[in-house]
Design an enzyme around this catalytic site. Structure first.
Site, PDB file in Angstrom:
ATOM      1  N   ASN A   9       0.868  -1.171   0.000  1.00  0.00           N
ATOM      2  CA  ASN A   9       0.000   0.000   0.000  1.00  0.00           C
ATOM      3  C   ASN A   9       0.911   1.229   0.000  1.00  0.00           C
ATOM      4  OD1 ASN A   9      -1.748   2.080   0.532  1.00  0.00           O
ATOM      5  ND2 ASN A   9      -2.295   1.406   2.603  1.00  0.00           N
ATOM      6  N   TRP A  10       0.987   1.853  -1.154  1.00  0.00           N
ATOM      7  CA  TRP A  10       1.910   3.006  -1.280  1.00  0.00           C
ATOM      8  C   TRP A  10       1.390   4.248  -0.558  1.00  0.00           C
ATOM      9  CZ3 TRP A  10       3.700   3.204  -7.158  1.00  0.00           C
ATOM     10  CH2 TRP A  10       4.364   2.011  -7.458  1.00  0.00           C
ATOM     11  N   LYS A  11       0.132   4.238  -0.192  1.00  0.00           N
ATOM     12  CA  LYS A  11      -0.497   5.428   0.408  1.00  0.00           C
ATOM     13  C   LYS A  11      -0.294   6.627  -0.530  1.00  0.00           C
ATOM     14  CE  LYS A  11       0.017   3.262   4.851  1.00  0.00           C
ATOM     15  NZ  LYS A  11       0.131   3.375   6.295  1.00  0.00           N
ATOM     16  N   HIS A  96      -9.356   1.502   5.298  1.00  0.00           N
ATOM     17  CA  HIS A  96      -8.047   1.663   5.943  1.00  0.00           C
ATOM     18  C   HIS A  96      -8.190   2.625   7.127  1.00  0.00           C
ATOM     19  CE1 HIS A  96      -3.875   2.709   6.643  1.00  0.00           C
ATOM     20  NE2 HIS A  96      -3.562   1.597   5.999  1.00  0.00           N
ATOM     21  N   GLU A  98      -6.481   4.997   8.048  1.00  0.00           N
ATOM     22  CA  GLU A  98      -6.264   6.407   7.692  1.00  0.00           C
ATOM     23  C   GLU A  98      -7.521   7.006   7.048  1.00  0.00           C
ATOM     24  OE1 GLU A  98      -2.660   5.576   5.569  1.00  0.00           O
ATOM     25  OE2 GLU A  98      -1.704   5.098   7.477  1.00  0.00           O
ATOM     26  N   GLU A 168      -5.007  -4.698  10.824  1.00  0.00           N
ATOM     27  CA  GLU A 168      -4.005  -3.648  10.961  1.00  0.00           C
ATOM     28  C   GLU A 168      -4.247  -2.898  12.268  1.00  0.00           C
ATOM     29  OE1 GLU A 168      -2.292  -2.565   6.809  1.00  0.00           O
ATOM     30  OE2 GLU A 168      -3.849  -1.140   7.332  1.00  0.00           O
ATOM     31  N   GLY A 174       2.819   2.558  10.826  1.00  0.00           N
ATOM     32  CA  GLY A 174       3.760   3.666  10.665  1.00  0.00           C
ATOM     33  C   GLY A 174       4.506   4.034  11.933  1.00  0.00           C
ATOM     34  N   SER A 214       3.763  -1.826  10.358  1.00  0.00           N
ATOM     35  CA  SER A 214       5.214  -1.882  10.565  1.00  0.00           C
ATOM     36  C   SER A 214       5.834  -3.219  10.164  1.00  0.00           C
ATOM     37  CB  SER A 214       5.575  -1.517  12.012  1.00  0.00           C
ATOM     38  OG  SER A 214       5.206  -0.172  12.269  1.00  0.00           O
ATOM     39  N   GLY A 235       3.018  -0.962   4.258  1.00  0.00           N
ATOM     40  CA  GLY A 235       3.056   0.463   3.934  1.00  0.00           C
ATOM     41  C   GLY A 235       4.480   0.885   3.602  1.00  0.00           C
ATOM     42  N   GLY A 236       5.147   1.491   4.565  1.00  0.00           N
ATOM     43  CA  GLY A 236       6.487   2.071   4.374  1.00  0.00           C
ATOM     44  C   GLY A 236       7.476   1.160   3.659  1.00  0.00           C
TER      45      GLY A 236
HETATM   46  P1  13P Z   1       3.268   0.648   7.629  1.00  0.00           P
HETATM   47  O1  13P Z   1       3.771  -0.645   7.038  1.00  0.00           O
HETATM   48  O2  13P Z   1       3.973   1.841   7.104  1.00  0.00           O
HETATM   49  O3  13P Z   1       3.201   0.571   9.121  1.00  0.00           O
HETATM   50  O4  13P Z   1       1.744   0.803   7.127  1.00  0.00           O
HETATM   51  C1  13P Z   1       0.881  -0.257   7.245  1.00  0.00           C
HETATM   52  C2  13P Z   1      -0.359   0.045   6.503  1.00  0.00           C
HETATM   53  O5  13P Z   1      -1.101   0.926   6.873  1.00  0.00           O
HETATM   54  C3  13P Z   1      -0.650  -0.736   5.304  1.00  0.00           C
HETATM   55  O6  13P Z   1      -1.931  -0.510   4.834  1.00  0.00           O
END
Ligand code: 13P
Length: 260
Positions: A9-11, A96, A98, A168, A174, A214, A235-236
């Site tokens: 997930n590149w966000k 999600h 967010e 999640e 994050g 994470s 994510g990251g």
């Molecule tokens: P991180 O891997 O950056 O913690 O993000 C997880 C995430 O929200 C994937 O959708």
């Protein structure tokens, strides 16, 4: 054997140039590898078409990060499931944390999106998970149960077969503080039990439940080798080709070991 899905997930990251810089080496690295795990990339809307073109004739799948629950019309700024299908998206991340936090999405809204996504042949990756405060108050299972029931409400067993759930925990996203493999396993097992209660144990057994929060190249294997952890929503660490490829490898290894 359940599908193992490693999704990035590149966000809100990567413009068009950065998209090319990531997808081209990804494709070169994975081509001809005949992986058992499914690899999915979920870029921002602006990169979907380009990625879809670049990934043609590969086994790497495309996902979007959100969509609206209407098909077309006067909804300025929104993107519909029909549009996502037209750029060959197969998956769509819904609910999600967010989106819940910054855009006030509720389980009810997510449920409407899930239904519309399924109607258009998209596979929803439904995100659920408790906040730190909820965990500390001992509410983790209660929150998970409410979110699973709320987001799957009104779906048929047949529809749930196309759904992926991503656990999640909000406190792990994050933050560099991943759930321990034991915490993830406990939550995933519980999610499966809730789905089993809503539908049946056979369906619950076949449901892919990803862990997100994470995930790194270093911790991926220990999480993915848990019996009820069937993939990762990253994510990251999905933004850098090296770490993403390592997580894919960890998934492949964990999958093959579980299969034996
Ligand atoms: P991180 O891997 O950056 O913690 O993000 C997880 C995430 O929200 C994937 O959708």
């Amino acid at each position: 054997m359940r599908r193992m899905i490693i999704a990035g997930n590149w966000k809100m990251n990567k413009d068009i140039k950065e998209t090319f810089d990531f997808i081209l080496p990804l494709k070169n690295n994975l081509i001809g590898q005949n992986l058992s795990v499914e690899v999915v990339v979920c870029p921002p809307f602006t990169s979907l078409y380009v990625v879809s073109e670049l990934l043609k004739e590969t086994s790497i799948k495309l996902g979007a990060q959100n969509m609206f629950y209407e098909v077309e019309g006067a909804y300025t700024g929104e993107v519909s499931p029909k549009m996502l299908r037209s750029v060959r998206c197969e998956y769509v991340i819904l609910g999600h944390s967010e989106r819940r936090r910054y855009f006030y999405e509720t389980d009810e809204i997510v449920n409407k999106k899930v239904k519309k996504a399924l109607e258009f042949g998209l596979k929803p990756i439904i995100c659920i998970g408790e906040t730190l405060e909820e965990r500390e108050r001992g509410k983790t299972f209660e929150v998970i149960e409410r979110q699973v029931k709320g987001t799957l409400s009104g779906l048929s067993a047949d529809e749930v077969k196309s759904v992926v759930i991503a656990y999640e925990p909000v406190w792990a996203i994050g933050t560099g503080r991943n759930a321990t493999p034991e915490q993830a396993q406990e939550a995933h097992k519980f999610i499966r039990e809730v789905v089993s209660g809503l539908f049946d144990s056979d369906l619950a057994d076949k449901l892919t439940i990803q862990y997100g929060g994470s995930v790194t190249a270093e911790n991926a294997y220990s999480l993915l080798s848990q019996p009820d952890v069937d993939g990762a929503l990253v994510g990251g660490a999905s933004l850098k080709i090296d770490s993403f490829l390592k997580i894919v490898k960890a998934g492949e290894m964990a999958y093959l070991e579980k299969k034996d």
